[in-house]
Scaffold this motif. Structure first.
Motif, mmCIF file in Angstrom:
data_model
loop_
_atom_site.group_PDB
_atom_site.id
_atom_site.type_symbol
_atom_site.label_atom_id
_atom_site.label_comp_id
_atom_site.label_asym_id
_atom_site.label_seq_id
_atom_site.Cartn_x
_atom_site.Cartn_y
_atom_site.Cartn_z
ATOM 1 N N UNK A 1 0.847 -1.182 0.000
ATOM 2 C CA UNK A 1 0.000 0.000 0.000
ATOM 3 C C UNK A 1 0.887 1.238 0.000
ATOM 4 N N UNK A 2 0.460 2.284 -0.665
ATOM 5 C CA UNK A 2 1.233 3.519 -0.573
ATOM 6 C C UNK A 2 1.066 4.117 0.816
ATOM 7 N N UNK A 3 2.109 4.758 1.292
ATOM 8 C CA UNK A 3 2.009 5.342 2.623
ATOM 9 C C UNK A 3 1.327 6.704 2.544
ATOM 10 N N UNK A 4 0.749 7.089 3.654
ATOM 11 C CA UNK A 4 0.131 8.403 3.773
ATOM 12 C C UNK A 4 1.212 9.346 4.273
ATOM 13 N N UNK A 5 1.260 10.538 3.724
ATOM 14 C CA UNK A 5 2.328 11.464 4.096
ATOM 15 C C UNK A 5 2.204 11.871 5.561
ATOM 16 N N UNK A 6 3.323 12.299 6.107
ATOM 17 C CA UNK A 6 3.360 12.698 7.513
ATOM 18 C C UNK A 6 2.466 13.907 7.761
ATOM 19 N N UNK A 7 2.373 14.818 6.800
ATOM 20 C CA UNK A 7 1.515 15.987 6.963
ATOM 21 C C UNK A 7 0.053 15.600 7.138
ATOM 22 N N UNK A 8 -0.384 14.624 6.368
ATOM 23 C CA UNK A 8 -1.770 14.158 6.483
ATOM 24 C C UNK A 8 -1.977 13.453 7.823
ATOM 25 N N UNK A 9 -0.989 12.665 8.240
ATOM 26 C CA UNK A 9 -1.102 11.995 9.538
ATOM 27 C C UNK A 9 -1.214 13.003 10.676
ATOM 28 N N UNK A 10 -0.438 14.073 10.603
ATOM 29 C CA UNK A 10 -0.494 15.098 11.650
ATOM 30 C C UNK A 10 -1.857 15.787 11.634
ATOM 31 N N UNK A 11 -2.373 16.091 10.447
ATOM 32 C CA UNK A 11 -3.702 16.713 10.349
ATOM 33 C C UNK A 11 -4.787 15.795 10.920
ATOM 34 N N UNK A 12 -4.696 14.511 10.613
ATOM 35 C CA UNK A 12 -5.676 13.561 11.149
ATOM 36 C C UNK A 12 -5.571 13.470 12.671
ATOM 37 N N UNK A 13 -4.354 13.499 13.174
ATOM 38 C CA UNK A 13 -4.166 13.475 14.626
ATOM 39 C C UNK A 13 -4.772 14.723 15.256
ATOM 40 N N UNK A 14 -4.579 15.873 14.625
ATOM 41 C CA UNK A 14 -5.160 17.117 15.143
ATOM 42 C C UNK A 14 -6.682 17.036 15.157
ATOM 43 N N UNK A 15 -7.263 16.461 14.119
ATOM 44 C CA UNK A 15 -8.721 16.323 14.078
ATOM 45 C C UNK A 15 -9.209 15.406 15.197
ATOM 46 N N UNK A 16 -8.465 14.342 15.456
ATOM 47 C CA UNK A 16 -8.867 13.429 16.535
ATOM 48 C C UNK A 16 -8.710 14.089 17.904
ATOM 49 N N UNK A 17 -7.681 14.915 18.060
ATOM 50 C CA UNK A 17 -7.522 15.633 19.328
ATOM 51 C C UNK A 17 -8.654 16.641 19.510
ATOM 52 N N UNK A 18 -9.074 17.278 18.423
ATOM 53 C CA UNK A 18 -10.230 18.184 18.491
ATOM 54 C C UNK A 18 -11.487 17.436 18.922
ATOM 55 N N UNK A 19 -11.590 16.182 18.505
ATOM 56 C CA UNK A 19 -12.762 15.380 18.849
ATOM 57 C C UNK A 19 -12.691 14.845 20.274
ATOM 58 N N UNK A 20 -11.568 15.064 20.955
ATOM 59 C CA UNK A 20 -11.464 14.658 22.349
ATOM 60 C C UNK A 20 -10.709 13.368 22.582
ATOM 61 N N UNK A 21 -10.107 12.814 21.567
ATOM 62 C CA UNK A 21 -9.355 11.575 21.712
ATOM 63 C C UNK A 21 -7.973 11.875 22.286
ATOM 64 N N UNK A 22 -7.486 11.078 23.223
ATOM 65 C CA UNK A 22 -6.114 11.284 23.704
ATOM 66 C C UNK A 22 -5.102 10.943 22.611
ATOM 67 N N UNK A 23 -3.899 11.462 22.758
ATOM 68 C CA UNK A 23 -2.871 11.285 21.731
ATOM 69 C C UNK A 23 -2.542 9.813 21.500
ATOM 70 N N UNK A 24 -2.447 9.033 22.557
ATOM 71 C CA UNK A 24 -2.120 7.609 22.406
ATOM 72 C C UNK A 24 -3.192 6.894 21.592
#
Length: 186
Positions: free
Chosen positions: A43-66
């Motif tokens: 599978x092609x990998x997802x870029x680090x920038x997209x991963x960081x954006x997705x992490x930010x969206x999950x943190x906005x939703x209240x999910x802990x970083x882990x």
């Protein structure tokens, strides 16, 4: 001039017939079907920038970083490394220790780790800060791609010159000289 055109046309027809008679290449499995599952190839990998954006969206939703890191591991090719990091963080391991447990990381995950480091070590993962980090990671990747393209252009000068110059002589200069040859020999 027409004496040269007939053999050239014959050679082109022969080459076209040879290509037409070749057996078809087998199609790649899973091509054009979205993400590949097990047995469908890499599978092609997802870029680090997209991963960081997705992490930010999950943190906005209240999910802990882990948990956010663990969720991102779900359907990815690098799921083993991200799952190990998520499990280590949930167990309370320090940031660097959790990432060290993941082993050797591909470059895009190394960029992801560096982008999340401040948010994780400061104790207050801010989604706004992560979005800024994501933009910075994307800019760095863009600069790396530009540098790679520049070096490729420099490396291609000699091979293209060695291929194009003889072709120009054969198809541009030689026919003109052969066309002038009968007039010179009179």
């Amino acid at each position: 001039m027409s004496a040269l055109a007939a053999p050239a046309a014959g050679a082109l027809l022969l080459a076209a017939a040879a290509v037409a008679l070749l057996p078809p290449r087998p199609r790649l499995r899973g091509l054009g079907r979205g993400t590949g599952g097990p047995g469908r190839g890499p599978q092609p990998h997802v870029s680090a920038g997209v991963l960081v954006e997705l992490t930010a969206a999950m943190l906005d939703a209240g999910l802990p970083l882990a948990e956010a890191v663990d969720v991102l591991a779900g359907g990815r090719a690098d799921r083993v490394a991200l799952r190990a990091v998520g499990a280590g963080l949930r167990l309370g391991l320090p940031w660097e220790t959790a990432w060290a447990a993941a082993g050797e990381l591909p470059p895009h995950l190394e960029d992801y780790r560096r982008a999340l480091a401040f948010a994780a070590t400061s104790g207050a993962p801010s989604a706004r800060g992560l979005r800024a980090q994501g933009a910075q990671v994307r800019r760095a990747a863009y600069r790396r791609a530009e540098r790679a393209a520049e070096t490729l252009a420099v490396r291609l000068v000699l091979p293209l010159g060695l291929c194009s110059l003889p072709a120009f002589v054969c198809w541009g200069v030689l026919p003109v000289l052969l066309g002038l040859l009968p007039e010179v020999l009179r």
